[in-house]
Design a protein around this motif. Sequence first.
Motif, PDB file in Angstrom:
ATOM      1  N   ALA A  21       0.831  -1.214   0.000  1.00 20.78           N
ATOM      2  CA  ALA A  21       0.000   0.000   0.000  1.00 20.78           C
ATOM      3  C   ALA A  21       0.864   1.263   0.000  1.00 20.78           C
ATOM      4  O   ALA A  21       0.505   2.264  -0.619  1.00 20.78           O
ATOM      5  N   ASP A  22       2.008   1.237   0.683  1.00 23.96           N
ATOM      6  CA  ASP A  22       2.912   2.398   0.727  1.00 23.96           C
ATOM      7  C   ASP A  22       3.547   2.688  -0.624  1.00 23.96           C
ATOM      8  O   ASP A  22       3.676   3.838  -1.033  1.00 23.96           O
ATOM      9  N   VAL A  23       3.978   1.639  -1.316  1.00 18.16           N
ATOM     10  CA  VAL A  23       4.813   1.788  -2.513  1.00 18.16           C
ATOM     11  C   VAL A  23       4.039   1.568  -3.815  1.00 18.16           C
ATOM     12  O   VAL A  23       4.343   2.166  -4.831  1.00 18.16           O
ATOM     13  N   GLY A  24       3.047   0.676  -3.781  1.00 10.35           N
ATOM     14  CA  GLY A  24       2.263   0.381  -4.981  1.00 10.35           C
ATOM     15  C   GLY A  24       2.680  -0.882  -5.696  1.00 10.35           C
ATOM     16  O   GLY A  24       2.027  -1.322  -6.634  1.00 10.35           O
ATOM     17  N   PHE A  25       3.795  -1.487  -5.266  1.00 10.44           N
ATOM     18  CA  PHE A  25       4.246  -2.746  -5.863  1.00 10.44           C
ATOM     19  C   PHE A  25       5.150  -3.474  -4.874  1.00 10.44           C
ATOM     20  O   PHE A  25       5.626  -2.886  -3.902  1.00 10.44           O
ATOM     21  N   VAL A  26       5.368  -4.761  -5.137  1.00  8.43           N
ATOM     22  CA  VAL A  26       6.299  -5.575  -4.357  1.00  8.43           C
ATOM     23  C   VAL A  26       7.597  -5.649  -5.153  1.00  8.43           C
ATOM     24  O   VAL A  26       7.594  -5.987  -6.336  1.00  8.43           O
ATOM     25  N   HIS A  27       8.696  -5.306  -4.490  1.00  2.40           N
ATOM     26  CA  HIS A  27      10.011  -5.391  -5.128  1.00  2.40           C
ATOM     27  C   HIS A  27      10.414  -6.851  -5.304  1.00  2.40           C
ATOM     28  O   HIS A  27      10.404  -7.615  -4.343  1.00  2.40           O
ATOM     29  N   LEU A  28      10.763  -7.226  -6.512  1.00  2.00           N
ATOM     30  CA  LEU A  28      11.302  -8.552  -6.805  1.00  2.00           C
ATOM     31  C   LEU A  28      12.681  -8.371  -7.433  1.00  2.00           C
ATOM     32  O   LEU A  28      13.073  -7.249  -7.782  1.00  2.00           O
ATOM     33  N   SER A  29      13.408  -9.468  -7.579  1.00  2.00           N
ATOM     34  CA  SER A  29      14.755  -9.437  -8.155  1.00  2.00           C
ATOM     35  C   SER A  29      14.970 -10.681  -8.999  1.00  2.00           C
ATOM     36  O   SER A  29      14.277 -11.679  -8.842  1.00  2.00           O
ATOM     37  N   THR A  30      15.982 -10.615  -9.832  1.00  2.00           N
ATOM     38  CA  THR A  30      16.437 -11.799 -10.563  1.00  2.00           C
ATOM     39  C   THR A  30      17.428 -12.555  -9.687  1.00  2.00           C
ATOM     40  O   THR A  30      17.850 -12.067  -8.622  1.00  2.00           O
ATOM     41  N   ALA A  31      17.863 -13.705 -10.165  1.00  2.91           N
ATOM     42  CA  ALA A  31      18.863 -14.492  -9.447  1.00  2.91           C
ATOM     43  C   ALA A  31      20.163 -13.706  -9.284  1.00  2.91           C
ATOM     44  O   ALA A  31      20.859 -13.843  -8.276  1.00  2.91           O
ATOM     45  N   GLU A  32      20.488 -12.880 -10.262  1.00  3.46           N
ATOM     46  CA  GLU A  32      21.713 -12.083 -10.200  1.00  3.46           C
ATOM     47  C   GLU A  32      21.567 -10.858  -9.297  1.00  3.46           C
ATOM     48  O   GLU A  32      22.562 -10.363  -8.764  1.00  3.46           O
ATOM     49  N   GLN A  33      20.357 -10.354  -9.119  1.00  5.57           N
ATOM     50  CA  GLN A  33      20.146  -9.108  -8.383  1.00  5.57           C
ATOM     51  C   GLN A  33      19.956  -9.276  -6.885  1.00  5.57           C
ATOM     52  O   GLN A  33      20.328  -8.381  -6.120  1.00  5.57           O
ATOM     53  N   PRO A  90      21.354 -10.891  -4.353  1.00  5.69           N
ATOM     54  CA  PRO A  90      22.445 -10.724  -3.387  1.00  5.69           C
ATOM     55  C   PRO A  90      22.786  -9.245  -3.127  1.00  5.69           C
ATOM     56  O   PRO A  90      23.092  -8.862  -2.000  1.00  5.69           O
ATOM     57  N   GLY A  91      22.718  -8.417  -4.168  1.00 14.06           N
ATOM     58  CA  GLY A  91      22.974  -6.988  -3.988  1.00 14.06           C
ATOM     59  C   GLY A  91      21.894  -6.316  -3.170  1.00 14.06           C
ATOM     60  O   GLY A  91      22.172  -5.425  -2.359  1.00 14.06           O
TER      61      GLY A  91
END
Length: 108
Positions: free
Chosen positions: A33-45, A47-48
């Motif tokens: 609700a705060d941001v408007g989306f759920v942050h996802l990542s790839t397999a490479e992203q 760890p960072g």
Amino acid sequence: MTDLLFHVADATEWEAARAVGRYERSTRGLSLADVGFVHLSTAEQWPGVLERFYDDHDGELVLLTVDPSRLSAPVRWEAPHPESDELFPHLYGPLDVAAVTAAGPLRS
């Protein structure tokens, strides 16, 4: 099969989501609700992401493995800020618990 996506989650928040069937945290300290989306990542992203945003996290963390073909909300690939050339997957709706194929512990 579509490439798997990932999300670093607080273990307590993930357990609460499992009880209701959907995960509604965007990222550390912020809700869908705060941001408007759920942050996802790839397999490479991921760890960072873990290093940049969770380095000082005191609780247990889990890495959610997400099968994009099981999602009920759309995923859009977007830059985190205008100066970035790197695109991250953003889920524009709750993360369906059924779309998570694994939830493995990271570090405490």
